[in-house]
Design an enzyme around this catalytic site. Structure first.
Site, PDB file in Angstrom:
ATOM      1  CB  CYS A   1      -1.286   7.147   0.783  1.00  0.00           C
ATOM      2  SG  CYS A   1      -2.578   6.157   1.545  1.00  0.00           S
TER       3      CYS A   1
ATOM      4  CD  GLU B   1      -2.218   2.075   1.280  1.00  0.00           C
ATOM      5  OE1 GLU B   1      -1.886   2.809   0.312  1.00  0.00           O
ATOM      6  OE2 GLU B   1      -2.516   2.507   2.382  1.00  0.00           O
TER       7      GLU B   1
HETATM    8  P1  NAD Z   1      10.358   6.773   4.409  1.00  0.00           P
HETATM    9  O1  NAD Z   1      10.293   6.175   3.055  1.00  0.00           O
HETATM   10  O2  NAD Z   1      11.671   6.963   5.065  1.00  0.00           O
HETATM   11  O3  NAD Z   1       9.496   5.896   5.441  1.00  0.00           O
HETATM   12  C1  NAD Z   1       8.139   5.521   5.207  1.00  0.00           C
HETATM   13  C2  NAD Z   1       7.837   4.407   6.222  1.00  0.00           C
HETATM   14  O4  NAD Z   1       8.588   3.260   5.872  1.00  0.00           O
HETATM   15  C3  NAD Z   1       8.274   4.757   7.650  1.00  0.00           C
HETATM   16  O5  NAD Z   1       7.318   4.245   8.543  1.00  0.00           O
HETATM   17  C4  NAD Z   1       9.604   4.040   7.826  1.00  0.00           C
HETATM   18  O6  NAD Z   1       9.838   3.652   9.165  1.00  0.00           O
HETATM   19  C5  NAD Z   1       9.419   2.835   6.959  1.00  0.00           C
HETATM   20  N1  NAD Z   1      10.664   2.351   6.382  1.00  0.00           N
HETATM   21  C6  NAD Z   1      11.627   3.088   5.804  1.00  0.00           C
HETATM   22  N2  NAD Z   1      12.626   2.277   5.355  1.00  0.00           N
HETATM   23  C7  NAD Z   1      12.249   1.005   5.649  1.00  0.00           C
HETATM   24  C8  NAD Z   1      12.808  -0.268   5.442  1.00  0.00           C
HETATM   25  N3  NAD Z   1      13.976  -0.441   4.779  1.00  0.00           N
HETATM   26  N4  NAD Z   1      12.139  -1.361   5.892  1.00  0.00           N
HETATM   27  C9  NAD Z   1      10.952  -1.238   6.529  1.00  0.00           C
HETATM   28  N5  NAD Z   1      10.360  -0.061   6.750  1.00  0.00           N
HETATM   29  C10 NAD Z   1      10.987   1.049   6.300  1.00  0.00           C
HETATM   30  O7  NAD Z   1       9.578   8.109   4.326  1.00  0.00           O
HETATM   31  P2  NAD Z   1       9.107   9.127   5.426  1.00  0.00           P
HETATM   32  O8  NAD Z   1      10.000  10.323   5.447  1.00  0.00           O
HETATM   33  O9  NAD Z   1       8.797   8.497   6.734  1.00  0.00           O
HETATM   34  O10 NAD Z   1       7.747   9.519   4.728  1.00  0.00           O
HETATM   35  C11 NAD Z   1       7.819  10.256   3.536  1.00  0.00           C
HETATM   36  C12 NAD Z   1       7.201   9.585   2.381  1.00  0.00           C
HETATM   37  O11 NAD Z   1       6.684   8.297   2.670  1.00  0.00           O
HETATM   38  C13 NAD Z   1       6.027  10.390   1.936  1.00  0.00           C
HETATM   39  O12 NAD Z   1       6.425  11.308   0.971  1.00  0.00           O
HETATM   40  C14 NAD Z   1       5.068   9.385   1.403  1.00  0.00           C
HETATM   41  O13 NAD Z   1       5.287   9.241   0.024  1.00  0.00           O
HETATM   42  C15 NAD Z   1       5.463   8.097   2.018  1.00  0.00           C
HETATM   43  N6  NAD Z   1       4.487   7.603   2.996  1.00  0.00           N
HETATM   44  C16 NAD Z   1       3.420   6.959   2.513  1.00  0.00           C
HETATM   45  C17 NAD Z   1       2.482   6.493   3.389  1.00  0.00           C
HETATM   46  C18 NAD Z   1       1.273   5.758   2.889  1.00  0.00           C
HETATM   47  O14 NAD Z   1       0.300   5.672   3.616  1.00  0.00           O
HETATM   48  N7  NAD Z   1       1.302   5.186   1.705  1.00  0.00           N
HETATM   49  C19 NAD Z   1       2.641   6.695   4.744  1.00  0.00           C
HETATM   50  C20 NAD Z   1       3.766   7.372   5.227  1.00  0.00           C
HETATM   51  C21 NAD Z   1       4.703   7.821   4.312  1.00  0.00           C
END
Ligand code: NAD
Length: 465
Positions: A270, A236
């Site tokens: 999202c 998702e």
């Molecule tokens: P990010 O990509 O660093 O992290 C997003 C999420 O993924 C966080 O909860 C993080 O802990 C987790 N994560 C990161 N690397 C991981 C890994 N290797 N293995 C497992 N989990 C991992 O981004 P961010 O700065 O936290 O959020 C920014 C971007 O993330 C936003 O621009 C948005 O696009 C996306 N996002 C999407 C949703 C959604 O509901 N689809 C939710 C939160 C963030």
């Protein structure tokens, strides 16, 4: 149940100036191995628990969560920032979602197929096995609960890594399940360094399914790791939802509804509407009403009465907003409202309305995940649809029109998994949500939500006396 001790002090406001992703306890590889071992035995116990008992536990957990919704909401507001009413509403909604999944668990039917010979041919649906799940910080209750409720309803066990930025809400949710009587090992909550935790869990032979909510780059990474182990995934991921306001729409109503959805959770959703394509004949009225709605947003501490938009969840998002606005302005966009962080401590960013945004501006191509609304005019509906579908995203899309024929054209034309016509609908338990293209695969909610956690067995039985 492997339950990492939560050492966060929720009696005092949490600092809103965190640089790192981590605010709570972190598990070491040994903790993850304990969680995996527990999920293995927990799966055997949980899958063989009679469905009536399993669903009774889920209903009991939902009852506890509903009772505690205000308290859970307070924890959520303090760690994520959203206004208390939104946070408590989220806690109540996820209790409802758990109840819905508990009912749906009783409908995981197989079927008997008329056979061409004297065998009895049937199809069984069984839980896939222990699940590894990873969820983000923007819906601290909603995201973990979608995975936990579907997994447990299907009869799977789960090891879930909730966000290190919102650990308190996840702990509150898991406590409800523990107190409701979920057996040891069926539900395991871990925290740690995200990349290390996901690599460790996905590589484990105990894990049979990988479920993730978060950004597209991380989703691709986890899907590739799971693919190397031939494990199925549910992804998702992000979106960049277009809103098309057709020439026959009510521009004032469309602007009010779109603005309400845009600034909910400070745009960190999202499915948040994030590209506003408005017919040229309505652009003036739509933009003026949208700006009025932005002016009416009360930004502040989510715990304060009357606040309708809290701070952003972290400094990363504020910086991202500043960069997107600067880029759009450098390419010729105008800032009609906001455009900057607010001059006060915390991660506050003003509700922002941009006009005359050129198509090559980053905000028109990259998911903003924040309170920025770029508004542009279109002349021809086919061109607007082509623009809407021109990105690799395909999560949500919104259309406004009074014509049934035009609505159908939009429904058929949008390349997205979640469509709303004449409003900006949120997710509901009884219908599936999920993406096309890079926004992911698999569905959450509805019968399809359970489907992802089940495997199919074909049984051909030659009867013998
Ligand atoms: P990010 O990509 O660093 O992290 C997003 C999420 O993924 C966080 O909860 C993080 O802990 C987790 N994560 C990161 N690397 C991981 C890994 N290797 N293995 C497992 N989990 C991992 O981004 P961010 O700065 O936290 O959020 C920014 C971007 O993330 C936003 O621009 C948005 O696009 C996306 N996002 C999407 C949703 C959604 O509901 N689809 C939710 C939160 C963030």
């Amino acid at each position: 149940m492997v339950f990492r001790r939560d050492r966060t002090d929720r009696t005092r406001p949490r600092p809103r100036h965190r640089g790192s992703h981590r605010t709570g306890p972190a598990g070491a590889p040994g903790d993850l191995d304990r969680a995996l071992a527990a999920a293995g035995t927990g799966f055997e116990t949980w899958r063989s628990t009679p469905i009536a008992e399993r669903t009774a536990v889920l209903h009991a957990a939902a009852g506890l969560l509903a009772e505690r919704a205000d308290r859970v909401g307070r924890v959520m507001t303090r760690e994520q920032g959203k206004p208390l009413a939104e946070a408590a509403g989220e806690a109540r909604r996820v209790a409802g979602s758990l109840r819905w999944h508990a009912y749906d668990a009783r409908r995981a039917y197989g079927r008997v197929i008329p056979s061409a010979d004297d065998t009895v041919l049937s199809v069984r649906r069984e839980p896939v096995g222990p699940v590894a799940a990873f969820v983000p910080w923007n819906f601290p209750a909603g995201s973990p609960m979608r995975k936990i409720s579907a997994a447990l309803a299907a009869g799977c066990s789960i090891v879930i890594k909730a966000s290190e930025e919102t650990p308190g809400t996840a702990c509150e949710i898991v406590r409800c399940f523990a107190e409701a009587g979920v057996p040891a090992g069926a539900l395991n909550l871990v925290f740690g360094e995200p990349a290390e935790v996901s690599a460790h869990l996905i590589a484990s032979p105990a894990v049979r399914l990988v479920a993730f909510t978060g950004s597209i780059p991380v989703g691709k990474l986890l899907a590739a790791r799971a693919g190397a182990e031939m494990k199925p995934t549910l992804m998702e991921l992000g979106g960049h939802a277009p809103v098309i306001v057709c020439a026959d729409a009510d521009p004032v109503d469309a602007a009010r509804r779109a603005a309400r959805a845009k600034f909910a959770n400070a745009g960190q959703v999202c499915t948040s509407p994030s590209r506003f394509l408005v017919h040229e004949s309505l652009i003036g009225e739509f933009t003026a009403e949208f700006a009025r709605a932005a002016d009416a947003v009360v930004v502040g501490n989510g715990l304060d009465e009357g606040v309708t938009m809290g701070p952003m969840a972290n400094e990363r998002r504020v910086k991202a907003m500043e960069e997107l606005v600067a880029d759009a302005v450098s390419r010729g966009a105008a800032v009609l409202r906001g455009g900057a962080r607010l001059d006060r401590p915390g991660y506050f960013f003003a509700p922002t309305v941009l006009t005359d945004v050129p198509p090559d501006a980053r905000v028109m191509r990259e998911e903003p995940f924040g309170p920025i609304a770029p508004i542009v005019a279109f002349t021809d509906l086919d061109d607007a649809l082509a623009t809407a579908n021109s990105l690799p995203y395909g999560l949500a899309a919104y259309g406004f029109t009074k014509s049934a024929a035009t609505a159908e054209r939009l429904v058929r034309g949008f390349e997205a998994g979640i469509l709303s016509i004449n409003h900006c609908g949120g997710s509901v338990h009884e219908a599936p949500s999920g993406g096309f293209k890079e926004s992911g695969h698999g569905r959450e909610g509805g019968p399809e939500g359970l489907e992802g956690y089940l495997v199919t067995k074909r049984v051909s039985h030659l009867l013998r006396d």
